[in-house]
Design a protein around this motif. Sequence first.
Motif, PDB file in Angstrom:
ATOM      1  N   HIS A   1      16.401  97.523 111.503  1.00 30.14           N
ATOM      2  CA  HIS A   1      17.429  98.561 111.446  1.00 30.14           C
ATOM      3  C   HIS A   1      17.810  99.156 112.800  1.00 30.14           C
ATOM      4  CE1 HIS A   1      16.163  98.213 107.278  1.00 30.14           C
ATOM      5  NE2 HIS A   1      17.379  98.626 106.999  1.00 30.14           N
ATOM      6  N   ALA A   2      16.966  99.023 113.787  1.00 32.28           N
ATOM      7  CA  ALA A   2      17.253  99.579 115.104  1.00 32.28           C
ATOM      8  C   ALA A   2      18.124  98.602 115.899  1.00 32.28           C
ATOM      9  CB  ALA A   2      15.951  99.848 115.856  1.00 32.28           C
TER      10      ALA A   2
ATOM     11  N   PHE B   1       6.938  98.651 111.328  1.00 29.36           N
ATOM     12  CA  PHE B   1       7.482  98.021 112.532  1.00 29.36           C
ATOM     13  C   PHE B   1       8.551  96.989 112.166  1.00 29.36           C
ATOM     14  CE2 PHE B   1       7.109  95.313 116.413  1.00 29.36           C
ATOM     15  CZ  PHE B   1       7.394  96.296 117.352  1.00 29.36           C
ATOM     16  N   ALA B   2       8.284  96.187 111.160  1.00 29.80           N
ATOM     17  CA  ALA B   2       9.263  95.183 110.722  1.00 29.80           C
ATOM     18  C   ALA B   2      10.537  95.860 110.231  1.00 29.80           C
ATOM     19  CB  ALA B   2       8.664  94.303 109.621  1.00 29.80           C
ATOM     20  N   TYR B   3      10.390  96.916 109.456  1.00 30.05           N
ATOM     21  CA  TYR B   3      11.555  97.649 108.949  1.00 30.05           C
ATOM     22  C   TYR B   3      12.332  98.267 110.113  1.00 30.05           C
ATOM     23  CZ  TYR B   3      14.343 100.611 105.904  1.00 30.05           C
ATOM     24  OH  TYR B   3      15.381 101.211 105.253  1.00 30.05           O
ATOM     25  N   PHE B   4      11.614  98.835 111.080  1.00 27.73           N
ATOM     26  CA  PHE B   4      12.260  99.401 112.259  1.00 27.73           C
ATOM     27  C   PHE B   4      13.060  98.328 112.995  1.00 27.73           C
ATOM     28  CE2 PHE B   4      12.315 100.185 116.813  1.00 27.73           C
ATOM     29  CZ  PHE B   4      12.919 101.435 116.865  1.00 27.73           C
ATOM     30  N   LEU B   5      12.457  97.159 113.210  1.00 24.86           N
ATOM     31  CA  LEU B   5      13.139  96.086 113.932  1.00 24.86           C
ATOM     32  C   LEU B   5      14.398  95.616 113.201  1.00 24.86           C
ATOM     33  CD1 LEU B   5      10.130  93.921 115.170  1.00 24.86           C
ATOM     34  CD2 LEU B   5      11.529  95.522 116.512  1.00 24.86           C
TER      35      LEU B   5
ATOM     36  N   HIS C   1       4.614 100.001  98.820  1.00 23.88           N
ATOM     37  CA  HIS C   1       4.875 101.308  98.221  1.00 23.88           C
ATOM     38  C   HIS C   1       4.716 102.419  99.256  1.00 23.88           C
ATOM     39  CE1 HIS C   1       4.288 100.108  93.724  1.00 23.88           C
ATOM     40  NE2 HIS C   1       5.485  99.813  94.197  1.00 23.88           N
ATOM     41  N   CYS C   2       3.728 102.287 100.139  1.00 28.53           N
ATOM     42  CA  CYS C   2       3.557 103.277 101.211  1.00 28.53           C
ATOM     43  C   CYS C   2       4.771 103.288 102.130  1.00 28.53           C
ATOM     44  CB  CYS C   2       2.288 102.984 102.013  1.00 28.53           C
ATOM     45  SG  CYS C   2       0.782 103.337 101.119  1.00 28.53           S
ATOM     46  N   LEU C   3       5.261 102.105 102.513  1.00 24.53           N
ATOM     47  CA  LEU C   3       6.460 102.037 103.351  1.00 24.53           C
ATOM     48  C   LEU C   3       7.628 102.715 102.660  1.00 24.53           C
ATOM     49  CD1 LEU C   3       8.310 100.989 105.680  1.00 24.53           C
ATOM     50  CD2 LEU C   3       8.636  98.950 104.270  1.00 24.53           C
ATOM     51  N   LEU C   4       7.848 102.411 101.401  1.00 23.01           N
ATOM     52  CA  LEU C   4       8.984 102.989 100.687  1.00 23.01           C
ATOM     53  C   LEU C   4       8.884 104.509 100.614  1.00 23.01           C
ATOM     54  CD1 LEU C   4       9.420 100.430  97.759  1.00 23.01           C
ATOM     55  CD2 LEU C   4      10.728 100.576  99.891  1.00 23.01           C
ATOM     56  N   SER C   5       7.654 105.039 100.547  1.00 23.92           N
ATOM     57  CA  SER C   5       7.490 106.488 100.452  1.00 23.92           C
ATOM     58  C   SER C   5       7.796 107.199 101.763  1.00 23.92           C
ATOM     59  CB  SER C   5       6.082 106.835  99.964  1.00 23.92           C
ATOM     60  OG  SER C   5       5.134 106.593 100.989  1.00 23.92           O
ATOM     61  N   ILE C   6       7.777 106.478 102.885  1.00 23.79           N
ATOM     62  CA  ILE C   6       8.053 107.098 104.191  1.00 23.79           C
ATOM     63  C   ILE C   6       9.307 106.520 104.851  1.00 23.79           C
ATOM     64  CG2 ILE C   6       5.649 107.712 104.591  1.00 23.79           C
ATOM     65  CD1 ILE C   6       5.496 105.305 106.526  1.00 23.79           C
ATOM     66  N   LYS C   7      10.080 105.761 104.107  1.00 27.26           N
ATOM     67  CA  LYS C   7      11.250 105.084 104.661  1.00 27.26           C
ATOM     68  C   LYS C   7      12.219 106.055 105.328  1.00 27.26           C
ATOM     69  CE  LYS C   7      14.017 102.896 101.764  1.00 27.26           C
ATOM     70  NZ  LYS C   7      14.671 101.890 100.894  1.00 27.26           N
ATOM     71  N   GLU C   8      12.392 107.244 104.774  1.00 19.81           N
ATOM     72  CA  GLU C   8      13.320 108.204 105.374  1.00 19.81           C
ATOM     73  C   GLU C   8      12.861 108.605 106.778  1.00 19.81           C
ATOM     74  OE1 GLU C   8      12.664 112.491 103.729  1.00 19.81           O
ATOM     75  OE2 GLU C   8      12.038 111.083 102.154  1.00 19.81           O
ATOM     76  N   TYR C   9      11.550 108.645 107.018  1.00 25.17           N
ATOM     77  CA  TYR C   9      11.039 108.979 108.344  1.00 25.17           C
ATOM     78  C   TYR C   9      11.231 107.821 109.325  1.00 25.17           C
ATOM     79  CZ  TYR C   9       9.014 112.761 105.691  1.00 25.17           C
ATOM     80  OH  TYR C   9       8.851 113.838 104.865  1.00 25.17           O
ATOM     81  N   VAL C  10      11.165 106.609 108.821  1.00 24.18           N
ATOM     82  CA  VAL C  10      11.426 105.447 109.674  1.00 24.18           C
ATOM     83  C   VAL C  10      12.900 105.453 110.081  1.00 24.18           C
ATOM     84  CG1 VAL C  10      11.262 102.945 109.915  1.00 24.18           C
ATOM     85  CG2 VAL C  10       9.566 104.166 108.544  1.00 24.18           C
ATOM     86  N   HIS C  11      13.776 105.863 109.165  1.00 24.41           N
ATOM     87  CA  HIS C  11      15.195 105.985 109.512  1.00 24.41           C
ATOM     88  C   HIS C  11      15.390 107.045 110.595  1.00 24.41           C
ATOM     89  CE1 HIS C  11      17.327 103.227 106.905  1.00 24.41           C
ATOM     90  NE2 HIS C  11      16.503 103.549 105.930  1.00 24.41           N
TER      91      HIS C  11
END
Length: 117
Positions: free
Chosen positions: A89-90, A83-87, A43-53
């Motif tokens: 999508h980057a 980090f996993a989400y970044f990997l 839930h924390c990841l989903l709340s900041i997902k736009e910043y990871v993008h």
Amino acid sequence: NDGRFLQTVWEPDEDERTAGACSCFDGAVNKDTVPMVHLGFYHCLLSIKEYVHQLVELSKDPKCLNVDICGHSLGAGIGQLVFAYFLEHADVMDMVARGARLTLFGIGQPRSGNKAW
């Protein structure tokens, strides 16, 4: 034992702000083969997902030579998901080709996901 915390299926591209409406049934999946993550961290990841993008977009700049994600305790658990989400999508191959360094540094990290994750 992977059942010591509430888990949900790792599918951040399908989930917007919270785990899917059927996440209460995620416990019925085969936890040996399906990547599952800590529900609170997710839930924390989903709340900041736009910043990871935004971080993914910044990483496309040829001048970007380092991406460092760090955290302690709760922050380290969330940092692992970020980090996993970044990997996912980057353009990691492009970053490595230009000599960029990608680092996850966690201290005192609790378990973030099951063995399949």
